[in-house]
Each structure stands twice: as C-alpha cells, then as structure tokens.
Scaffold this active site. Structure first.
Site, PDB file in Angstrom:
ATOM      1  CG  HIS A  50      -6.928  -4.240  -2.656  1.00 34.30           C
ATOM      2  ND1 HIS A  50      -8.292  -3.820  -2.918  1.00 34.30           N
ATOM      3  CD2 HIS A  50      -6.534  -3.484  -1.583  1.00 34.30           C
ATOM      4  CE1 HIS A  50      -8.671  -2.932  -1.850  1.00 34.30           C
ATOM      5  NE2 HIS A  50      -7.474  -2.873  -1.183  1.00 34.30           N
ATOM      6  CG  ASP A  53      -7.801  -4.794  -6.807  1.00 33.52           C
ATOM      7  OD1 ASP A  53      -9.059  -5.239  -6.733  1.00 33.52           O
ATOM      8  OD2 ASP A  53      -7.588  -3.662  -6.182  1.00 33.52           O
ATOM      9  CD  GLU A 175      -5.948   3.211   3.748  1.00 27.62           C
ATOM     10  OE1 GLU A 175      -5.442   2.476   2.961  1.00 27.62           O
ATOM     11  OE2 GLU A 175      -7.150   3.563   3.707  1.00 27.62           O
ATOM     12  CG  ASP A 249     -14.571   3.473   5.893  1.00 29.58           C
ATOM     13  OD1 ASP A 249     -14.965   4.334   5.267  1.00 29.58           O
ATOM     14  OD2 ASP A 249     -13.882   2.722   5.580  1.00 29.58           O
ATOM     15  CG  ASP A 251     -14.974   4.362   1.519  1.00 30.38           C
ATOM     16  OD1 ASP A 251     -14.038   4.831   2.335  1.00 30.38           O
ATOM     17  OD2 ASP A 251     -15.131   3.089   1.234  1.00 30.38           O
TER      18      ASP A 251
END
Ligand code: XUL
Ligand code: MN
Length: 345
Positions: A50, A53, A175, A249, A251
């Site tokens: 990101h 990040d 995405e 979600d 993951d």
C-alpha cells in the site's frame, strides 16, 4: 525448493497483529524492516505495497518528501534482494474517504482520492514498479439511493484515465470484491473490472488482480475468474488465499478450506503459463489463535501448497483425461482427479 519459474509476493499487512472487529491485537507489531527480513527466508521474491506501507503518513508530506522516503525503501529492497510488485493507494482509512473515494458525493473528497493516488504512482516509480493495484474498497453503497450508479461508473473510469495520463508507463490492475467494507460494491467481479478497463483511454494498460476470497464471496469459482481474465491477457496479478463460505473476508491460507478449488486455480494458472506473466501473490493472514513466533507459517505453507499443486497439475494423466472427456465419462474423470489429489492411482 524448486519453484518452476514462479515468483511469489505478499504485503507487509500479511504479517499482522491478529485484531478483528470484536477484539484487539493478540500479537506484537513487527517493524517494516523486521518483516522485510522474513521474505527471503520464507521463499518470497517480491513485496506488495500500500502507498503508506512504503511511506507512512504520506498525507502530511510534500511530493518531494514522499519521493525521498520511497527511494530509501527502494534501497532496503535492493539490500534484501527483493522487488516491489505493485503499489496500491489506501483509499479507505482517511476521513475524506468515508463516503467513497473516486465516487464520493463530495467533490473535495474526490479530489483528495485522485491526489493521493498520484502520490501512490510517484511511490511506485521510485520503487521501480510499473503496476498499481486498485482495490476499490469504498466505491459502492450502504444505501442504494445515496449514489447514482451510472455517474459512479463514469467517475471510476475518469479516475483510471487520469492515472493513466499521469504516468504513461503505468499499468493498473483492478482488484474486484463484491462487498466488505461496503454492503454492495460497484466493481464486484472480474467481468465488471475488465469491462471498465476495456473502456479506458488506453485499455492495453488496464488489467485485473484476482483474489480467491473475493471471487468466493461473489459466489463465483476463482479458477473460472482466473481463466476469464487470462483469455483476454489481462490477469496481471493474483491474491491466492481461501475462504470458508460466503461470509466475511477470511484470507485463509491457500487451499486450507477447499483443496480441489485450489488445485483448479493452480491448474488454470499453470496451464496458461502464469509464471511468464505475473507474480503469485498470497493475500493470507494467520488465524487469530496463532502464537506470535509462529505467525508466518501461513505464508510459507501457502507458497509450498501452491508449488505442490503445480506438481499435481503437471503429473496429471492427460491422456487418460482426454479419453474420459471423449467418452463423456465425467464420473470417472471425477474419480481420477480425486484419487490424484489423494496421491492414489
Ligand atoms: C482487501 C484486500 C486488500 C487488497 C490490497 O480485501 O484484499 O488487501 O488486496 O489493497
Ligand atoms: Mn487482496
């Protein structure tokens, strides 16, 4: 470890503290440098970012300061023998993105989203990545009547065109995700993402990233989503993981819920030579119960599982499969695949 030409990536957020909406963190935070040192040890080649990040608090920095900070990160990547795969603008945490980013009803908020995205492009340039991933987190509604879907779709296209114009070398991978954080997202599937890309000013620079969990949340099969995008030469990255049904979600580690569904993702990727096109990203999170010192296992296990599935794909008895298809004996084909997955002949 034989990697069959594949390269692997994950994001710093995939080593995380285990907080969920109902409970605080359960593992200590690790610094970016500390995480970076894990990549090679775990068998990975590239880092997904990101924007913040790479450059924390970038909203408070000038474009020159942002570029300087990004150059320092590039040096760290080089020192660790790592590549930057992509940069994704984080358009879902700032107060100006509460009502969406590119599709916010407030023009100043939309301007913020574009400005922030351009800064993310600057960071990508400094990191040596030509790819931007757009997870359109808050582009959707909690309340259908609050936005105009036709206008919102145009706004998404305008934002993509603005970024393509901003950097003539930039490629964008959308995405898709059908929900979460929004109730209903505007770009829920691969088909929506591809349609948007084909309508852009330079369609050759817009592709997609397929995340397994997102496809499953949309009620779709991830391997079909992969194949659909690959048929157009548009699958530029993946976020392989797993998901226990259509809830939040999760993951989960790749293949941990549905081995055959994972096998088919590896199969379609491998049969279409994905290793020549992109890097295998693993958007997986350690489950909350995992002790801190063991909270990278999900990454190495997902990577190794992908490679084991590639081996299974390559050792399929193709001739026997063709004969069964020709005879339309799909029951026996099912038996062949199940036994192959169990290591039985
Ligand atoms: C959200 C998600 C993100 C994106 C990167 O569900 O998958 O991690 O992949 O912004
Ligand atoms: Mn993802």
């Amino acid at each position: 470890m034989e990697k069959y030409g594949y390269r692997f990536s994950f994001g710093p957020w995939n080593i995380h503290e285990g907080a969920d909406p109902f409970g605080p963190t359960v593992r200590p935070s690790r610094t970016f440098d500390d995480k970076l040192a894990e990549y090679k040890k775990l068998g990975f080649d590239a880092v997904q970012f990101h924007d913040d990040d790479a450059v924390p608090s970038l909203d408070d920095l000038s474009p020159a300061q942002i570029r300087k900070a990004a150059r320092a990160v590039r040096k760290k990547l080089d020192d660790n023998g790592l590549l930057a795969e992509f940069v994704a603008p984080r358009l879902w945490e700032h107060p100006k993105t509460i009502d969406g980013a590119y599709t916010s009803n407030n023009p100043q908020d939309r301007a913020y989203a574009l400005d922030r995205s351009k800064k993310a492009v600057d960071i990508a340039q400094e990191l040596g990545a030509d790819l931007m991933v757009l997870w359109l987190a808050r582009e959707g509604t909690y309340l259908r009547e609050a936005k105009d879907v036709v206008r919102a779709t145009e706004q998404l296209l305008e934002a993509i065109n603005t970024l393509l114009d901003y950097d003539p070398k930039l490629r964008i991978a959308i995405e898709p995700k059908p929900n979460e954080p929004m109730d209903l997202a505007y770009i829920p599937t691969m088909g929506h993402a591809l349609a948007l890309g084909f309508q852009a000013n330079d369609p050759s620079r817009v592709g997609v990233l397929m995340e397994s969990a997102h496809s499953i949340l949309a009620g779709l099969d991830p391997s079909d989503e992969i194949g659909f995008a690959m048929a157009f030469g548009k699958l530029w990255s993946v976020h392989l993981n797993d998901q226990n049904g259509p809830k939040f979600d999760q993951d989960r580690s790749f293949a941990s819920v549905d081995l055959r569904r994972a096998f088919n993702q590896a199969r379609v990727l491998d049969e279409n030579r994905f290793w020549e096109v992109g890097i295998v990203g693993l958007d997986v999170k350690a489950i909350r119960t995992q002790p801190a010192e063991l909270a990278t296992r999900h990454l190495s296990n997902s990577l190794r599982m992908f490679l084991r599935l590639v081996e299974l794909v390559r050792s399929l008895d193709k001739k026997a499969m063709e004969e069964l298809v020709a005879a339309r004996d799909y029951e026996e084909l099912d038996w062949l695949i199940l036994n192959h997955l169990m290591g039985r002949s």
